[in-house]
Design a protein around this motif. Structure first.
Motif, PDB file in Angstrom:
ATOM      1  N   THR A 144     -27.742 110.346 104.619  1.00 21.75           N
ATOM      2  CA  THR A 144     -27.105 110.391 106.091  1.00 21.75           C
ATOM      3  C   THR A 144     -27.962 110.926 106.933  1.00 21.75           C
ATOM      4  O   THR A 144     -27.832 110.722 108.082  1.00 21.75           O
ATOM      5  CB  THR A 144     -25.892 110.958 105.825  1.00 21.75           C
ATOM      6  OG1 THR A 144     -25.912 112.501 105.448  1.00 21.75           O
ATOM      7  CG2 THR A 144     -24.667 110.430 104.984  1.00 21.75           C
ATOM      8  N   LYS A 189     -25.787 109.274 117.058  1.00 14.58           N
ATOM      9  CA  LYS A 189     -25.050 108.081 117.446  1.00 14.58           C
ATOM     10  C   LYS A 189     -26.000 107.137 117.645  1.00 14.58           C
ATOM     11  O   LYS A 189     -27.224 107.321 118.414  1.00 14.58           O
ATOM     12  CB  LYS A 189     -24.208 108.297 118.440  1.00 14.58           C
ATOM     13  CG  LYS A 189     -23.795 106.863 119.202  1.00 14.58           C
ATOM     14  CD  LYS A 189     -22.939 107.009 120.461  1.00 14.58           C
ATOM     15  CE  LYS A 189     -22.550 105.566 121.161  1.00 14.58           C
ATOM     16  NZ  LYS A 189     -21.871 105.763 122.558  1.00 14.58           N
ATOM     17  N   ARG A 208     -25.152 104.900 112.395  1.00 12.63           N
ATOM     18  CA  ARG A 208     -24.349 106.040 112.722  1.00 12.63           C
ATOM     19  C   ARG A 208     -23.325 105.745 113.951  1.00 12.63           C
ATOM     20  O   ARG A 208     -23.966 105.531 114.922  1.00 12.63           O
ATOM     21  CB  ARG A 208     -25.049 107.436 113.100  1.00 12.63           C
ATOM     22  CG  ARG A 208     -24.161 108.496 113.253  1.00 12.63           C
ATOM     23  CD  ARG A 208     -23.691 109.166 111.837  1.00 12.63           C
ATOM     24  NE  ARG A 208     -24.875 109.924 111.347  1.00 12.63           N
ATOM     25  CZ  ARG A 208     -24.446 110.955 110.503  1.00 12.63           C
ATOM     26  NH1 ARG A 208     -23.068 111.196 109.993  1.00 12.63           N
ATOM     27  NH2 ARG A 208     -25.272 111.493 109.568  1.00 12.63           N
ATOM     28  N   ASP A 209     -21.981 106.068 113.858  1.00 12.60           N
ATOM     29  CA  ASP A 209     -21.069 105.445 114.845  1.00 12.60           C
ATOM     30  C   ASP A 209     -21.118 106.884 115.840  1.00 12.60           C
ATOM     31  O   ASP A 209     -21.368 107.904 115.494  1.00 12.60           O
ATOM     32  CB  ASP A 209     -19.952 105.105 114.431  1.00 12.60           C
ATOM     33  CG  ASP A 209     -18.907 104.553 115.408  1.00 12.60           C
ATOM     34  OD1 ASP A 209     -19.288 104.230 116.425  1.00 12.60           O
ATOM     35  OD2 ASP A 209     -17.858 104.499 115.085  1.00 12.60           O
ATOM     36  N   ASP A 260     -18.370 108.760 116.583  1.00 10.05           N
ATOM     37  CA  ASP A 260     -17.545 109.569 115.805  1.00 10.05           C
ATOM     38  C   ASP A 260     -18.233 110.003 114.685  1.00 10.05           C
ATOM     39  O   ASP A 260     -17.372 111.292 113.937  1.00 10.05           O
ATOM     40  CB  ASP A 260     -16.303 109.103 115.408  1.00 10.05           C
ATOM     41  CG  ASP A 260     -16.512 107.803 114.473  1.00 10.05           C
ATOM     42  OD1 ASP A 260     -17.487 107.762 113.978  1.00 10.05           O
ATOM     43  OD2 ASP A 260     -15.350 107.211 114.065  1.00 10.05           O
ATOM     44  N   SER A 297     -19.139 108.940 112.065  1.00  6.33           N
ATOM     45  CA  SER A 297     -19.111 107.921 110.800  1.00  6.33           C
ATOM     46  C   SER A 297     -20.262 107.125 110.350  1.00  6.33           C
ATOM     47  O   SER A 297     -20.975 107.018 111.509  1.00  6.33           O
ATOM     48  CB  SER A 297     -17.985 107.532 110.738  1.00  6.33           C
ATOM     49  OG  SER A 297     -17.895 106.527 111.919  1.00  6.33           O
ATOM     50  N   VAL A 298     -20.627 106.816 109.278  1.00 10.25           N
ATOM     51  CA  VAL A 298     -21.657 105.920 108.950  1.00 10.25           C
ATOM     52  C   VAL A 298     -20.835 104.622 108.441  1.00 10.25           C
ATOM     53  O   VAL A 298     -20.205 104.358 107.718  1.00 10.25           O
ATOM     54  CB  VAL A 298     -22.305 106.438 107.463  1.00 10.25           C
ATOM     55  CG1 VAL A 298     -23.584 105.565 107.145  1.00 10.25           C
ATOM     56  CG2 VAL A 298     -23.216 107.763 108.146  1.00 10.25           C
ATOM     57  N   ASN A 299     -21.429 103.755 109.315  1.00 14.23           N
ATOM     58  CA  ASN A 299     -20.720 102.355 108.827  1.00 14.23           C
ATOM     59  C   ASN A 299     -21.987 101.153 108.584  1.00 14.23           C
ATOM     60  O   ASN A 299     -23.178 101.394 108.645  1.00 14.23           O
ATOM     61  CB  ASN A 299     -20.331 101.523 110.598  1.00 14.23           C
ATOM     62  CG  ASN A 299     -19.325 102.524 110.922  1.00 14.23           C
ATOM     63  OD1 ASN A 299     -18.478 103.164 110.283  1.00 14.23           O
ATOM     64  ND2 ASN A 299     -19.091 102.602 112.250  1.00 14.23           N
ATOM     65  N   LYS A 347     -19.393 100.142 115.915  1.00 17.94           N
ATOM     66  CA  LYS A 347     -18.256  99.686 115.197  1.00 17.94           C
ATOM     67  C   LYS A 347     -18.216  98.308 114.814  1.00 17.94           C
ATOM     68  O   LYS A 347     -17.261  97.856 113.977  1.00 17.94           O
ATOM     69  CB  LYS A 347     -16.716 100.162 115.823  1.00 17.94           C
ATOM     70  CG  LYS A 347     -16.828 101.810 116.213  1.00 17.94           C
ATOM     71  CD  LYS A 347     -15.184 101.972 116.756  1.00 17.94           C
ATOM     72  CE  LYS A 347     -15.281 103.494 116.920  1.00 17.94           C
ATOM     73  NZ  LYS A 347     -15.492 104.273 115.858  1.00 17.94           N
ATOM     74  N   CYS A 366     -18.557 100.849 102.498  1.00 20.75           N
ATOM     75  CA  CYS A 366     -19.370 101.794 102.643  1.00 20.75           C
ATOM     76  C   CYS A 366     -18.689 103.423 102.256  1.00 20.75           C
ATOM     77  O   CYS A 366     -17.656 103.506 102.847  1.00 20.75           O
ATOM     78  CB  CYS A 366     -20.149 101.928 104.097  1.00 20.75           C
ATOM     79  SG  CYS A 366     -21.247 103.239 104.324  1.00 20.75           S
ATOM     80  N   LYS A 367     -19.386 103.999 101.595  1.00 22.49           N
ATOM     81  CA  LYS A 367     -18.787 105.429 101.310  1.00 22.49           C
ATOM     82  C   LYS A 367     -20.134 106.508 101.329  1.00 22.49           C
ATOM     83  O   LYS A 367     -21.098 106.293 100.715  1.00 22.49           O
ATOM     84  CB  LYS A 367     -18.128 105.496  99.936  1.00 22.49           C
ATOM     85  CG  LYS A 367     -16.923 104.724  99.584  1.00 22.49           C
ATOM     86  CD  LYS A 367     -16.017 105.011  98.382  1.00 22.49           C
ATOM     87  CE  LYS A 367     -14.804 104.327  98.623  1.00 22.49           C
ATOM     88  NZ  LYS A 367     -13.924 104.528  97.275  1.00 22.49           N
ATOM     89  N   THR A 368     -19.768 107.704 101.625  1.00 23.73           N
ATOM     90  CA  THR A 368     -20.688 109.004 101.576  1.00 23.73           C
ATOM     91  C   THR A 368     -20.236 109.964 100.948  1.00 23.73           C
ATOM     92  O   THR A 368     -18.961 110.168 100.842  1.00 23.73           O
ATOM     93  CB  THR A 368     -21.239 109.201 103.096  1.00 23.73           C
ATOM     94  OG1 THR A 368     -19.936 109.646 103.562  1.00 23.73           O
ATOM     95  CG2 THR A 368     -21.862 108.002 103.910  1.00 23.73           C
TER      96      THR A 368
END
Length: 422
Positions: free
Chosen positions: A63, A69, A86-87, A89, A91-93, A129, A155-157
């Motif tokens: 990450t 962003k 990186r979004d 908010d 989050s990682v998309n 997004k 996707c998971k972190t």
């Protein structure tokens, strides 16, 4: 012969290959290496891609590579370009890096920063997004932009690690339990406050499974890796059946220091796919540099003890990692062809560390550059020997090569399971 005839032959060949793969894996001799086609046949390789790399969770990066962003990096998994971004908010998309207009790749660079994702072909524009923001008036009044979002990738972190799955239904089993433990074990490192110091990419002319098999044992280390063995102990983990009393005593002494600092270290396994364990390095050494002395002036996260050893993290099918007190190293393997793989190595340091003052990239990478190249030669010679008509599956040592046995068993089980779902 028509194009349809060619396609029918291709599909028929794949169906035959799937049946052959099932037969070879079902009838393979336990604790022996795999039959030759599973290491060099293009059709078997395609099945590996479909049943492993397009269905299982894969490690792709950290990450801290995309701290803000619009920061992104790209990765290609067997002709599947993927975009990690990186979004706003935080989050990682992850998205398939292919435009919903005519399929062109959107982000062409390996890494970068964008306000929005703009396809260079016809300027279709998406936000971070994946929503389509602009397609031009040429598409007509009836065009529904909401139906043309970027295709998302699962996707998971956890603990700063990014995992993706290209499949529609990712395998769960104990993966979330592993991620929770990974979060706990990585907490001391504060990965969000690290940065990528240096990266290497090495093409190895060997099947991806040979790359992993070589990694899963240190049977070859004494004859091949003098730089690595300046600091690394040959034991794979605290449960290694070869571990000596001297090593176990050394481990217990270091473990008491780690406990005092509340640094997690106990062996945790999740089937044969995922494992975490903190292992001490040789006495008197701190990190995996050529002389065992510090690699970076600044320690990571809340760490105070430079003799933290290495938190070894295994994730099948494509990653192993070494987390140390002042820098950490992550490894990623991706398949290129039946007899070629890409091995990516990345070194991370504290985000405030200054290159040339707090750390020297060449010093950080010296040991593993040498080790990776030594392993490349071993893997390529292994591949050449397996290509011989004389090759037959050979026996693994259940003590020195138990990690290889675990990998081959995991691989065989997953392929058979995934083929059985068709």
């Amino acid at each position: 012969m028509t194009q349809n005839d060619l396609l029918n032959i291709s599909y028929a060949s794949l169906d035959i290959a799937r049946d052959k793969m099932t037969e070879l894996l079902s009838e393979r001799k336990p604790n022996y290496s795999l039959p030759r086609p599973l290491y060099n046949d293009p059709l078997m390789f395609r099945i590996d891609v479909e049943e492993i790399f397009q269905k299982e969770w894969l490690f792709v990066g950290m990450t801290s590579e995309i701290p803000s962003k619009g920061d992104y990096f790209t990765v290609e998994i067997a002709q599947n370009p993927v975009l990690i971004v990186r979004d706003a908010d935080g989050s990682v998309n992850a998205f398939h890096n292919t435009c919903r207009h005519r399929g062109s790749r959107i982000c062409l660079e390996h890494r970068g920063k964008v306000a929005n994702l703009v396809c260079p072909y016809h300027q279709w524009t998406y936000n971070t997004k994946g929503n389509l923001l602009f397609a031009g008036t040429e598409m007509g009044d009836d065009f529904d932009m909401s139906q043309h979002k970027l295709r998302a990738v699962h996707c998971k972190t956890a603990g700063g690690f990014i995992f993706i799955c290209l499949g529609e239904n990712p395998p769960e089993s104990d993966f979330d339990e592993f991620l929770a433990t990974l979060e706990e074990y990585m907490e001391p490192y504060d990965v969000e406050n690290t940065k990528l110091a240096v990266e290497s990419n090495m093409y190895e002319k060997a099947n991806w499974k040979l790359v992993l098999e070589n990694n899963r044992e240190c049977y070859h280390c004494s004859g091949s890796h003098p730089e690595l063995l300046n600091t690394l102990l040959e034991w794979d983990d605290t449960n290694d059946p070869r571990a000596s009393e001297e090593f176990l005593t050394h481990y217990q002494r270091m473990a008491s220091e780690w406990d005092a600092e509340k640094i997690p270290h106990e062996h945790k396994s999740f089937g044969t796919r995922n494992r975490l364990v903190r292992m001490p390095l040789k006495e008197g050494t701190e990190v995996m540099t050529i002389d065992g002395n510090q690699g970076c002036e600044k320690l990571l996260g809340r760490i105070k003890n430079r003799q933290l050893g290495s938190l070894r993290i295994l994730h099948l099918p494509n990653s192993w990692n070494h987390m140390q007190s002042d820098h950490f190293i992550v490894f990623r393997v991706l398949p290129i062809s039946a007899q070629e793989s890409l091995v990516t190595t990345k070194w991370f340091v504290h985000k405030d560390a200054l290159e040339g003052q707090d750390y020297d990239p060449e010093r950080l990478r010296q040991v593993w550059d040498a080790t990776n190249d030594q392993d490349r030669i071993l893997g390529e010679e292994n591949q050449r020997g397996i290509n011989s008509l004389a090759y037959q599956p050979g026996p693994y040592s259940q003590t020195f090569e138990f990690g290889v046995i675990n990998f081959v068993d995991w691989y065989s089980d997953r392929v058979l399971n995934n083929l059985g779902e068709k």
